[in-house]
Scaffold this active site. Sequence first.
Site: not given
Length: 530
Positions: A84, A140
């Site tokens: 990610c 993130h």
Amino acid sequence: MFRSSYLTAASLLISTASSAGVPHVVFILADDYGWNDVGYHQNAVSSANPSGNTTTNGYIPTPNIDKLCGEGVKLENYYVQPLCSPTRGTVMTGRYASHTGIGPAVINEEAPYGMPGSEVFLPELLKDAGYSTHMVGKWHLGFCDERYTPTFRGFDSYLGYLIGAEQYYNHSRQYGSFALALDFRNGTGPTLAPILADQLGNYSANVFADEAVRLIEAHAEKKDTTPFFLYLPFQSVHVPLQAPQDAIDHFEPIIPHTTGAGKQRQVKAGMIKVFDEGVGNITAALERVGMVDDTVIIFSTDNGGRVGDAGNNYPLRGQKATNWEGGVRGVSCVKGTNSNLAPLPKGTTSMELMHTTDWLPTIVRGLGGGNTDRCKPLDGFNQWAAIQGTAASNRTIIAHNVPAAGKPHSGAMRIGRHKILFEGMQTANETQHPPPEMESRPTDQIPKPVKIDGVDVYIFDVLSDPTETFNLASNTTLYNMLVKVFDDYQNSAVPDLSGSFKSDPTSNPALRPDKAWGPFVNSTQCKFEK
């Protein structure tokens, strides 16, 4: 429920083209979306399945994504990072993880660092070019200091969550020894987006799609000729496996679930269904308000699906967090404008080599009329002409994962039609993984490595052998040619920043006044430096 006003078409059908003559851009990023999780790849010819063999007995339709991609160019030789944070970092900076230090590991909740402040972000460059910039979804990329968060990195507005994973309905996460804490924020301007607590109980895919629709309608209602950029990294379809019950029940007669893995796959299908509906709501809003003619829509996954979480990449080998094609060959497409601003040939497929680092220069220079002079040396290329089909790709190499200079060989690199993998750094041998309702084929074999200088090595011609079945590493001439390119690149690679920091106890949400995940309180480790 957090729902858009859905203003009437008559009130919104206006000219919304940019006065600068550049298109609006909507970038939809799926999370952990596997190669075999999109309808148009299932049981169909693709770059991974040139013979069109059966890839599932439990078909998951994605009519809206299929329609979107069918109206544009499907990118079938397109690559992402295996995880990610690294992929999101490449999209935002146009630079490899091995040049920014964000990867191969993700930024976890206790990590006292983020994408370095010296990196210039995509929305900052688009603001330079006159765009309004908005983000909805998963960040993130670090949050220990508020200056790492979206509204300090170029976004005018932000609704979403900062950490890597959380519950879909209560928007919270319990991590390590820390108590369950909320992470859902909504704000504008160069300040930390405040906590949004009134969405508890609302499924995130619906909240994010509704906010995207609201932003689109607001832009149209203002009769704003400013070009519009929306970055929409959905939570879907990352774990936890959660979906509305009616969406899960829809697949009761479709997906066999006599095993635990089959039941998980049914839930994942429900998640995909709701996500696909959200994509459809967004494209419908662009059509309803008259913006679709002047909008480029980009769709991408951030990495392959994780098999243990019911994702699927069959017939590709491997999964999320691996350098195999199932981890890094991504689902992606681009729909061009209907106007002459940035048209693309509809219903086409591209085999030009692309990587997520290419999005920044492609969007800024190829579409937005901007420049990237403020950036550090880019690893990405402006690929708009390649996507149009009027030129070949500007790249022949992709650094999937490369260790820091001076470290032993590990990781993987694509060089021309070949891919070289060294054991370690997200390379570990594994097979293809068919969906739980299917049996493996005799051709689903684990290739034997070739030991070179004490390291297991694999080389594949991934154009003719996309399932990575025939290891060519015993070809000494080929190995020497590829390893020289790998070594030349490795000389410029930097260490993963995760190895430079310890878990920071000041990340505990209980220390914050709002008791939510957010910038750390009195951290001595977290530093934001330009």
